[in-house]
Design an enzyme around this catalytic site. Structure first.
Site, PDB file in Angstrom:
ATOM      1  N   HIS A 131      -6.294  -6.931  -0.962  1.00 45.21           N
ATOM      2  CA  HIS A 131      -6.459  -5.498  -1.230  1.00 45.21           C
ATOM      3  C   HIS A 131      -5.653  -5.074  -2.458  1.00 45.21           C
ATOM      4  O   HIS A 131      -4.602  -5.631  -2.751  1.00 45.21           O
ATOM      5  CB  HIS A 131      -5.986  -4.674  -0.027  1.00 45.21           C
ATOM      6  CG  HIS A 131      -6.689  -5.011   1.260  1.00 45.21           C
ATOM      7  ND1 HIS A 131      -6.182  -5.925   2.165  1.00 45.21           N
ATOM      8  CD2 HIS A 131      -7.854  -4.560   1.772  1.00 45.21           C
ATOM      9  CE1 HIS A 131      -7.012  -6.012   3.208  1.00 45.21           C
ATOM     10  NE2 HIS A 131      -8.041  -5.195   2.988  1.00 45.21           N
TER      11      HIS A 131
ATOM     12  N   HIS B 195       0.820  -1.230   0.000  1.00 45.77           N
ATOM     13  CA  HIS B 195       0.000   0.000   0.000  1.00 45.77           C
ATOM     14  C   HIS B 195       0.847   1.270   0.000  1.00 45.77           C
ATOM     15  O   HIS B 195       0.314   2.355  -0.243  1.00 45.77           O
ATOM     16  CB  HIS B 195      -0.947   0.018   1.202  1.00 45.77           C
ATOM     17  CG  HIS B 195      -2.009  -1.025   1.153  1.00 45.77           C
ATOM     18  ND1 HIS B 195      -2.856  -1.162   0.074  1.00 45.77           N
ATOM     19  CD2 HIS B 195      -2.352  -2.007   2.030  1.00 45.77           C
ATOM     20  CE1 HIS B 195      -3.684  -2.175   0.304  1.00 45.77           C
ATOM     21  NE2 HIS B 195      -3.398  -2.712   1.470  1.00 45.77           N
TER      22      HIS B 195
ATOM     23  N   ASP C 217      -4.826 -12.721   2.872  1.00 48.32           N
ATOM     24  CA  ASP C 217      -6.102 -12.218   3.392  1.00 48.32           C
ATOM     25  C   ASP C 217      -7.254 -12.497   2.430  1.00 48.32           C
ATOM     26  O   ASP C 217      -8.396 -12.087   2.677  1.00 48.32           O
ATOM     27  CB  ASP C 217      -6.028 -10.721   3.770  1.00 48.32           C
ATOM     28  CG  ASP C 217      -5.232  -9.885   2.800  1.00 48.32           C
ATOM     29  OD1 ASP C 217      -4.843 -10.386   1.730  1.00 48.32           O
ATOM     30  OD2 ASP C 217      -4.985  -8.690   3.123  1.00 48.32           O
TER      31      ASP C 217
ATOM     32  N   ASP D 185      -2.616 -10.208  -2.877  1.00 50.99           N
ATOM     33  CA  ASP D 185      -3.242  -9.801  -1.615  1.00 50.99           C
ATOM     34  C   ASP D 185      -4.713  -9.463  -1.877  1.00 50.99           C
ATOM     35  O   ASP D 185      -5.081  -9.077  -2.995  1.00 50.99           O
ATOM     36  CB  ASP D 185      -2.504  -8.567  -1.072  1.00 50.99           C
ATOM     37  CG  ASP D 185      -2.969  -8.121   0.305  1.00 50.99           C
ATOM     38  OD1 ASP D 185      -2.289  -8.461   1.293  1.00 50.99           O
ATOM     39  OD2 ASP D 185      -4.009  -7.419   0.401  1.00 50.99           O
TER      40      ASP D 185
END
Ligand code: Q9C
Ligand code: ZN
Length: 341
Positions: A197, A159, A284, A195
């Site tokens: 996200h 991120h 995740d 991931d």
């Protein structure tokens, strides 16, 4: 496969994450890395190495020097102001306001971040530095001839933009690795982010470049973090047009659906003909993850690892998210075992 791990990850030990109007115990916690390490040992995945020290040089190839300097002194500056709690950004330059670096620490925390869930306290700088060194050591192993290496990074990185922290990330370990490959003469590098996200930082860092292909499979940002990037119409810009690919999925997505995007990603990588692959590995996507909405099972991570192996590329895995701590070790190491075959 060899694993690189640093005990210095535990120097990041914040007590707070802003969630639902409360300061909760953070999802991104030290036991995540320890559980993965325990599984690596239990399964005898391969040798476990401590990282070498690479200094700030490879980090400032993707992050701005002023951002790096901010992270180094952030906690000290916050404490010098007499703040009672952990450092948390609470103000940003909204539309129509000016994007300039203020002097005071509240202003600089906002300038250098895009979200408020990621608190900073003592040791965050040291752990983020160690995490980048872990990634760079794995890159060095692969550059020296290992087919693949597992960078057991903590804190995660995908991120983080060139000059923004958020989403539990400070240094973009996957981007640092990709740039290190480029700087060592690897002509083209692909980054595949699996991931849950969107890898917003990685996308932004390479958005106008054709030498690093960025691909991310993730939950629809219309519904989840990071909310403001990661849509399918983001294709890259300038020389980078056509070198970014986002594949988004709705709540409840199982591997049977998710893997169709993985196939699209793998075909795009094959067409790109990269000299190395970086996998930003979050688990995740797991059905039991407390903050995500995909439905991958533990067995699916073996299948994923096997598919990535079939790309036939020198590969560095950087650990990203995954918050079901009871399953994170099995799931992350399953990817490596699926890869090793
Ligand atoms: N209610 C990574 O997976 N939002 N970062 C959490 C929880 C932030 C995830 C909301 C999620 C960041 C590396
Ligand atoms: Zn994630």
């Amino acid at each position: 496969m060899k694993t690189v791990f640093s005990p210095l990850h535990s120097r990041r030990h914040v007590q707070t994450e802003l969630d639902g109007g409360l300061l909760i115990a953070p999802h991104e916690k030290p036991s995540r890395a320890e559980t993965i390490l325990a599984r690596v040992k239990d399964q005898a995945l391969g040798e476990i190495l401590e990282p070498e020290e690479f200094g700030l040089g490879p980090i400032t190839r993707v992050h701005t020097p002023d951002y790096v300097a901010f992270l180094e002194t952030c906690w000290r500056d916050w404490q010098a102001e007499g703040k009672p709690g952990e450092a948390i950004p609470a103000v940003w330059a909204g539309r129509g306001m000016r994007h300039r670096v203020p002097k005071d620490i509240d202003g600089r925390l906002g300038y250098y971040s895009f979200a408020a869930e990621t608190s900073i306290s003592d040791g965050t700088w040291e752990a983020a530095r160690a995490s980048a060194n872990v990634a760079l050591t794995a890159q060095k192993l692969v550059a020296q001839g290992e087919r693949a290496a597992f960078a057991l990074c903590r804190p995660p990185g995908h991120h983080a933009h060139a000059d923004l922290f958020g989403g539990y990330c400070f240094f973009n370990n996957a981007a640092v690795v990709a740039q290190a490959f480029r700087d060592q003469g690897y002509g083209k590098v692909a980054i595949l982010d699996v991931d849950f996200h969107h890898g917003n930082g990685t996308q932004a860092i390479f958005y106008n470049r054709a030498d690093v292909l960025t691909i991310s499979l993730h939950g629809d940002p219309d519904l989840v973090f990071p909310h403001f990037l990661g849509f399918e119409d983001e294709l890259g810009e300038g020389p980078g047009e056509g070198y970014n690919l986002n594949i988004v999925y709705p709540p409840g997505t199982p591997y049977s659906t998710w893997s169709q995007g993985l196939e699209t990603a793998c075909r795009r990588i094959e067409a790109f003909k990269p000299d190395a692959l970086v996998v930003a590995l979050g688990v995740d996507t797991f059905e039991g993850d407390p903050i995500s909405f995909f439905k991958l099972t533990s067995a699916d991570y073996l299948t994923l690892g096997n598919r990535l192996q079939q790309l036939g590329l020198p590969t560095v895995f950087t650990m990203e998210g995954g918050y079901d701590v009871d399953a994170i070790g099995v799931n992350a190491v399953n990817v490596m075992q699926g890869f090793d075959g």
